[in-house]
Design a protein around this motif. Sequence first.
Motif, short mmCIF file in Angstrom:
data_model
loop_
_atom_site.label_atom_id
_atom_site.label_comp_id
_atom_site.label_asym_id
_atom_site.label_seq_id
_atom_site.Cartn_x
_atom_site.Cartn_y
_atom_site.Cartn_z
N ARG A 122 0.74 -1.22 0.03
CA ARG A 122 0.14 0.05 -0.20
C ARG A 122 0.94 1.29 0.05
N ILE A 123 0.49 2.35 -0.68
CA ILE A 123 1.24 3.90 -0.72
C ILE A 123 0.83 4.31 0.36
N PRO A 124 1.71 4.94 1.34
CA PRO A 124 1.28 5.63 2.71
C PRO A 124 0.48 6.87 2.32
N CYS A 125 -0.47 6.69 3.06
CA CYS A 125 -1.56 7.81 3.31
C CYS A 125 -2.55 7.68 1.99
N PHE A 126 -2.51 6.66 1.38
CA PHE A 126 -3.81 6.30 0.35
C PHE A 126 -4.18 4.86 0.35
N PRO A 127 -5.24 4.84 -0.05
CA PRO A 127 -5.91 3.71 0.21
C PRO A 127 -5.69 2.68 -0.86
N VAL A 128 -4.80 2.71 -1.82
CA VAL A 128 -4.36 1.93 -3.05
C VAL A 128 -3.07 1.41 -2.94
N THR A 129 -2.75 0.27 -3.89
CA THR A 129 -1.35 -0.19 -4.00
C THR A 129 -0.67 0.44 -5.04
N TYR A 130 0.62 -0.05 -5.20
CA TYR A 130 1.50 0.42 -6.15
C TYR A 130 1.03 -0.22 -7.43
N GLY A 131 0.38 -1.39 -7.57
CA GLY A 131 -0.09 -2.19 -8.65
C GLY A 131 -1.24 -1.48 -9.07
N GLU A 132 -2.16 -0.96 -8.37
CA GLU A 132 -3.32 -0.37 -8.82
C GLU A 132 -2.82 0.94 -9.53
N VAL A 133 -1.94 1.71 -8.85
CA VAL A 133 -1.45 3.10 -9.51
C VAL A 133 -0.83 2.72 -10.97
N LEU A 134 -0.12 1.39 -11.15
CA LEU A 134 0.52 1.17 -12.35
C LEU A 134 -0.65 0.86 -13.21
N LEU A 135 -1.82 0.15 -12.84
CA LEU A 135 -2.94 -0.31 -13.53
C LEU A 135 -3.66 0.90 -14.19
N CYS A 136 -3.79 2.09 -13.43
CA CYS A 136 -4.41 3.20 -13.79
C CYS A 136 -3.46 4.06 -14.86
N LEU A 137 -2.36 3.98 -14.95
CA LEU A 137 -1.67 4.60 -15.69
C LEU A 137 -2.07 4.62 -17.16
N PRO A 138 -2.40 3.71 -17.87
CA PRO A 138 -2.93 3.58 -19.28
C PRO A 138 -4.08 4.40 -19.46
N TRP A 139 -4.92 4.34 -18.36
CA TRP A 139 -6.19 5.34 -18.68
C TRP A 139 -5.88 6.58 -18.59
N VAL A 140 -4.94 7.13 -17.73
CA VAL A 140 -4.58 8.45 -17.70
C VAL A 140 -3.80 8.75 -19.09
N ILE A 141 -3.02 7.81 -19.80
CA ILE A 141 -2.49 8.20 -21.03
C ILE A 141 -3.39 8.46 -21.92
N PHE A 142 -4.37 7.39 -21.98
CA PHE A 142 -5.45 7.43 -22.97
C PHE A 142 -6.37 8.57 -22.90
N LEU A 143 -6.73 9.16 -21.76
CA LEU A 143 -7.34 10.56 -21.65
C LEU A 143 -6.52 11.65 -22.00
N LEU A 144 -5.37 11.69 -21.84
CA LEU A 144 -4.43 12.70 -22.08
C LEU A 144 -4.50 12.67 -23.70
N ILE A 145 -3.94 11.64 -24.09
CA ILE A 145 -3.87 11.60 -25.69
C ILE A 145 -5.42 12.19 -26.24
N GLY A 146 -6.41 11.65 -25.58
CA GLY A 146 -7.97 11.91 -26.17
C GLY A 146 -8.16 13.33 -26.31
N ILE A 147 -7.53 14.00 -25.04
CA ILE A 147 -7.88 15.47 -24.72
C ILE A 147 -6.93 16.03 -26.19
N LEU A 148 -5.69 15.64 -26.34
CA LEU A 148 -4.88 16.29 -27.21
C LEU A 148 -5.52 15.95 -28.80
#
Length: 130
Positions: A16-42
């Motif tokens: 778990r990431i300190p002070c957050f209710p998620v794990t490092y794996g979950e953050v890594l799993l969310c990374l593609p969606w953030v990238i997709f949203l940024l490319i979609g906005i561009l």
Amino acid sequence: QFKVIRWLVNYPLQKRIPCFPVTYGEVLLCLPWVIFLLIGILKTFSNPSIDGSGNVAGYPLLMCFLTANRANSVFSFVLGVPFERMLIYHKLSGYVAFVLGAFHTYVAYAVEDAGSLDRLLYDGDSVDHD
């Protein structure tokens, strides 16, 4: 003590990431969606393109299918995210796909049609009268 060490060795991204209710794996799993949203906005607002926004809108659907697998999921094995929490990311990918689809619809109607209408109005008659 041995079980804790074995768990950390088998699933290093499950910490778990300190002070957050998620794990490092979950953050890594969310990374593609953030990238997709940024490319979609561009591809929608910065450099409008029907083809580009349409391609980006389809990628989250692939992630939607990959996160819906209950048995022997690659994400669950590599990232250590159990199926119950994987459903949250399955829904997230559906939401991202919907938003990017709405961006694609905006580009298709607002940007491309406006350009073709201006071309018809200012370039004269586009029909050949031979």
